[in-house]
Each structure stands twice: as C-alpha cells, then as structure tokens.
Design an enzyme around this catalytic site. Structure first.
Site, mmCIF file in Angstrom:
data_model
loop_
_atom_site.group_PDB
_atom_site.id
_atom_site.type_symbol
_atom_site.label_atom_id
_atom_site.label_comp_id
_atom_site.label_asym_id
_atom_site.label_seq_id
_atom_site.Cartn_x
_atom_site.Cartn_y
_atom_site.Cartn_z
ATOM 1 N N LYS A 249 -3.784 0.889 -2.382
ATOM 2 C CA LYS A 249 -3.434 2.290 -1.197
ATOM 3 C C LYS A 249 -4.380 3.152 -1.194
ATOM 4 O O LYS A 249 -4.975 3.831 -0.486
ATOM 5 C CB LYS A 249 -2.090 1.984 -1.884
ATOM 6 C CG LYS A 249 -1.198 3.292 -0.387
ATOM 7 C CD LYS A 249 0.006 3.688 -0.941
ATOM 8 C CE LYS A 249 -0.416 4.728 -2.365
ATOM 9 N NZ LYS A 249 1.500 5.565 -2.314
ATOM 10 N N ASP A 267 2.323 2.824 2.531
ATOM 11 C CA ASP A 267 2.493 3.016 1.635
ATOM 12 C C ASP A 267 4.261 2.315 2.057
ATOM 13 O O ASP A 267 4.930 1.401 2.191
ATOM 14 C CB ASP A 267 2.738 4.313 1.727
ATOM 15 C CG ASP A 267 2.975 5.275 2.737
ATOM 16 O OD1 ASP A 267 3.303 3.853 4.010
ATOM 17 O OD2 ASP A 267 3.176 6.405 3.232
#
Length: 381
Positions: A249, A267
């Site tokens: 991420k 997320d």
C-alpha cells in the site's frame, strides 16, 4: 296260599326300603367324608416344588373361568394401552409446547437481530462485462464529483511522502500533516534521520500514536536508503517493499504520486467501498488489488484510488453512509445501508463537501479553487 305270598311280598318291600335307606345313609356319609372342590382348594396345601407340579398336573380351567381370565387380561391390556396413549399424548403435547416456545424465542431473537442490523444485500451474479461497465461508470461519476482528488498527505519530495505514508498508519492524514513539518525541519534528508536520536524522534512523533514503533520504522528505512540506495528513494516496487515498515500500500502511494507510476492503494476506505459496490468479494488487500485492477486500464489505477478514497472519507462513511446525498446512489447495490433522507444525509458530509477544512495544510490549488479549506497547523484552534 295267598296270605303267605302277601307276607313274603311285604317282607321283600320292607327289605328293599331298608336297603334304600341304608344306601342313602352310606351316600350321605360318603358326601360328608369327601370335601367339596372349593373346600379342597382352601384346605389343600400349596404345592410349590416342581416335582409336586409334575406329580399332580393342574386341572384344566372350566370355560367360565377361562372367559373370566380372558376378560381380566383384556381389561388390563386396554388400561395399559390407554395409559400409554395418554402418556404419549402428554409427551407429544409437552414436546410441541417446548418446541413452540423455542421457536418463538428463536424468532424473537432473529427479529431483534434484524431490527438491530439489517442484513446486507447478497452479491448478485453479474456478468463480467456488465460489472466492468458499471465499475468504470462509477469511476467516471466520481471523477466529476472530485476533479481535484489528490493524496491527502503534505510532501515536497519522494522521501517526505514515503515517511508521511508510514506515519499515517492507525491515525489520520491530518494528524500526520500537523506532525511532519517539525520532523522534516529537523531531519530533512534520509542521512539526517538515520543518525537521529530515537528519543528525540519519538517525542516529535508522539501525536501520531504508536510513536515508538513508527520511530523505529522511519529511522530504519532512512538507514536503508542511505546505505543501499545512496540516500534516494527507489522507484521500483520490489525495492520499496524491502524497506522497514513499507508494504505494498505504502509503495503504491509513493510510486503513483511521487514517480507517476500507476498503482492501486488498498486502504480501509478502498476496501470498504469496493465491497459495497460489489466489485469483489475478496477480503485480503493483495487479492482486492488484483480483482479491482482487472476492471480498469492500468493508466487509471492511481486516480481511481484517489476517487474512491475521497468518496469514502466524505460521503460513504464506515458507520453511517450519507446515501441520500450520494451522487452514485443509482449505481450502488448497497444503497439504503445509511441515511437516505436528503436533508439528514447532507448533515453527514465531511471536509469540503460539508463545508469543513480538509486534511492538508498545503493542499493543491485545484482543491482550493473547488472550495476546499486548508487544515490548521498543530495546536491551532
């Protein structure tokens, strides 16, 4: 002659009468001496041994006695059957009553659960081509709603973005933006942060939460950058994920926004929305990334991430989505999970949609032109 015959006849008659009387007496005597069957039964001792039973076999019962015994057995059998039926009926009634009570309790419990938390709509079997069209249309609609979508972390170079993204775990971008100015003012380069005193860094990072672990990560990745990459942030995914505290991420945030290389940022907001929109059933970030990436051209991945995250923060909230103020409500399978009344829904809008400050202290000009307000610095207001 006649008198003599008469006398003889009289004697014979008298003799016969005497014989008859004698016979009657004998018979009466025999009857007295012989007890009746009932008396014999009363007086005769019970024979209990098997030998006695064999020696004197039982007398066959008379038809009257046999009939009485049969009647007694029949009555007893009827009583037993009736008792069993009554017990069975009572048992069945009790079982039904218990089952009814349990069923009623279960129904009440289920009704309570349904009232407390309405069940989500099941995933609809949607053809892949229809899913692609719907997903891309949602992204186009969001692009019109958020033409100014951008990463909501303040940064001036890849190093600052990398550190800020690591610090954003378990806190808001606003809190990070309010903390990093002091950090970068004191440690502007990877070499400076690599040589920093951990206790001093911890004190600066305290407002972000988990400050000890985050201090260890940012000092560790700074040392790795200084020793392995000449103090420069690498522009490849495989190099970034080798740095302490950096996952996929974080790597995609840096690649997409500091290097212009497409990536999907999965997320918590992104995960929540793509599942509500039924783009995928996956729950693991890597699998979500792959499933959603297959629906869009690679060139759209970075901005897609911004659109989805912006929408999740402003309208499609985790606890109470503002469904009545959502611009993509007609395309959303989860419409109705949140507030559907337009007036009430508008009160749930956040950041610039609700007329409140954003998360960046230094947002892009496009955001300011759209009515966005800069966030206040740490300690202000």
């Amino acid at each position: 002659m006649e008198p003599t015959v008469k006398k003889a006849a009289k004697k014979a008659t008298a003799t016969t009468k005497k014989a008859t009387a004698t016979a009657k007496k004998v018979t009466a005597t025999i009857k007295k001496a012989t007890p009746s069957k009932a008396a014999a039964k009363k007086t005769a001792p019970a024979r209990t041994t098997a030998a006695a039973e064999e020696a004197a076999p039982a007398q066959a019962p008379t038809p009257a006695k046999k009939s009485a015994a049969v009647k007694k057995k029949t009555v007893a059998a009827k009583k037993t059957t009736a008792a069993k039926k009554t017990a069975a009926v009572k048992k069945t009634g009790a079982a039904k009553k218990t089952a009814g009570v349990k069923k009623t309790a279960a129904a009440k419990k289920t009704a309570g659960v349904k009232k407390a938390a309405p069940a989500k709509k099941p995933l609809v079997a949607e053809p892949s081509t229809a899913l692609v069209r719907r997903a891309r249309r949602i992204n186009r609609e969001l692009a019109e709603v958020y033409p100014y979508a951008h990463p909501e972390l303040d940064f001036e170079n890849p190093f600052q973005l990398l550190v800020a993204t690591v610090l954003s775990a378990q806190t808001t971008d606003l809190r990070v933006n309010q903390t990093t100015p002091a950090l970068f003012a004191r440690y502007p380069t990877p070499e400076d942060l690599a040589a920093a005193n951990p206790e001093e860094v911890e004190e600066i990072l305290r407002p972000t939460g988990f400050f000890r672990a985050k201090t260890k990560s940012v000092i560790g990745l700074s040392k790795a950058l200084a020793e392995e990459f000449g103090g420069e942030v690498p522009g490849r995914l495989e190099d970034l994920v080798r740095l302490p505290g950096v996952g996929r991420k974080t790597a995609f945030v840096v690649l997409g926004n500091a290097f212009g290389r497409p990536g999907i940022t999965v997320d918590t907001h992104f995960q929540r929305l793509v599942r509500r929109w039924q783009w995928t059933e996956e729950t693991e970030p890597d699998k979500i990334e792959a499933a959603v990436g297959a629906l869009f051209p690679k060139s759209e991945w970075t901005m897609l991430s911004h659109h989805v995250i912006f929408h999740g923060r402003r309208i499609c909230h985790a606890r109470k989505p503002a469904c009545g103020a959502c611009p993509i409500a007609p395309l959303c399978p989860a419409y109705g999970e949140g507030e559907t009344d337009p007036e009430k829904a508008r009160k749930l809008l956040k950041y610039e949609k609700g007329g409140y400050p954003g998360q960046r202290l230094n947002p892009p000009q496009a955001y300011l032109d759209a009515g966005g307000v800069p966030a206040p610095p740490l300690g202000a207001g």
